[in-house]
Design an enzyme around this catalytic site. Structure first.
Site, PDB file in Angstrom:
ATOM      1  N   LYS A 251       9.390   9.520  -6.995  1.00 41.54           N
ATOM      2  CA  LYS A 251       9.593   7.881  -6.696  1.00 41.54           C
ATOM      3  C   LYS A 251      11.070   7.659  -7.467  1.00 41.54           C
ATOM      4  O   LYS A 251      11.330   7.861  -8.665  1.00 41.54           O
ATOM      5  CB  LYS A 251       8.587   7.081  -7.591  1.00 41.54           C
ATOM      6  CG  LYS A 251       9.065   5.516  -7.697  1.00 41.54           C
ATOM      7  CD  LYS A 251       8.230   4.782  -6.720  1.00 41.54           C
ATOM      8  CE  LYS A 251       8.253   3.128  -6.980  1.00 41.54           C
ATOM      9  NZ  LYS A 251       7.507   2.504  -6.367  1.00 41.54           N
TER      10      LYS A 251
ATOM     11  N   GLY B 104       0.698  -1.217  -0.026  1.00 44.30           N
ATOM     12  CA  GLY B 104      -0.114   0.018  -0.087  1.00 44.30           C
ATOM     13  C   GLY B 104       0.865   1.261   0.126  1.00 44.30           C
ATOM     14  O   GLY B 104       0.168   2.329   0.340  1.00 44.30           O
TER      15      GLY B 104
ATOM     16  N   GLY C  11       9.520   4.639  -1.755  1.00 41.71           N
ATOM     17  CA  GLY C  11      10.626   3.658  -1.966  1.00 41.71           C
ATOM     18  C   GLY C  11      10.185   2.502  -2.976  1.00 41.71           C
ATOM     19  O   GLY C  11       8.973   2.411  -3.185  1.00 41.71           O
TER      20      GLY C  11
END
Length: 214
Positions: A35, A17, A103
């Site tokens: 990201k 999630g 991450g």
């Protein structure tokens, strides 16, 4: 002058999630999103998913440092593409806004023989750990939290993903003592409205957590 926060969203594994939580935080704080490494699904990357789920006039979406075609761990995907992932090249984008950093997988997902995802976490970052309930998640959560403490990361918040399970959550919180920021329920689908609802519900807790970490 307001303090600019960099918040690193990590998880206890894959598919727990992180992307949804990143979208909620970006919406709640009207923060930028980045990201560093995308592995696979480049046509529907996590950056595209987050940008489609939030709606405000301030958030910006920064390009990934590395875009790898194979849906594998970064070190394996890079090897298949004859690329060497260089940690020093992965630098947070310059922005005057809060920044949400997502991450890839868990903390010890390898970037190379030497570095892991955890090595991308700078000392000034706040960290959110997403824990999804499944058999073994207590162990994975506590191992992740203990590792963060080992590398001197103390500004940590928890998100639980899934239906409330008091026996699981109580033992995790008893061991770690880190604040719970919110809970992500099992949603049949996600859209801008649902993300906004979560952002509104979590916002005060997020802001209080950030204030306490300053």
């Amino acid at each position: 002058m307001k303090e600019i926060h960099k918040i690193f969203i990590t998880g206890i594994g894959t598919e727990v999630g992180k992307t949804i939580v990143s979208a909620i935080f970006a919406q709640a704080l009207k923060a930028d999103y980045w990201k560093p490494i995308q592995c696979g699904d480049l046509q529907n990357s996590d950056t595209k998913k987050v940008s489609s789920m939030i709606q405000n006039e301030k958030s910006r979406f920064h390009p990934e440092t590395y875009r790898l075609h194979h849906p594998l761990s970064p070190h394996a995907a890079a090897r298949l593409e004859n690329i060497t992932l260089k940690k020093e090249k992965i630098q947070a984008p310059s922005t005057s806004n809060h920044l949400i950093i997502e991450g890839a997988g868990g903390l010890l997902v390898p970037l190379s023989e030497r570095y892991t995802i955890a090595d991308l976490i700078q000392t000034d970052y706040k960290v959110i750990l997403v824990s999804r309930h499944y058999l073994g998640s207590i162990n994975h959560t506590l191992l992740s939290l203990n590792y963060l403490k080992e590398i001197n990361i103390a500004k940590i918040g928890l998100i639980f993903n899934g239906k409330a399970q008091s026996s699981t959550e109580n033992i995790i919180r008893e061991h770690c003592k880190f604040p719970l920021i919110g809970r992500l329920n099992e949603e049949d689908y996600l859209n801008i409205t649902i993300i906004k609802n979560y952002a509104n519900i979590w916002q005060k807790t997020i802001l209080k957590w950030l204030e306490n970490q300053s």
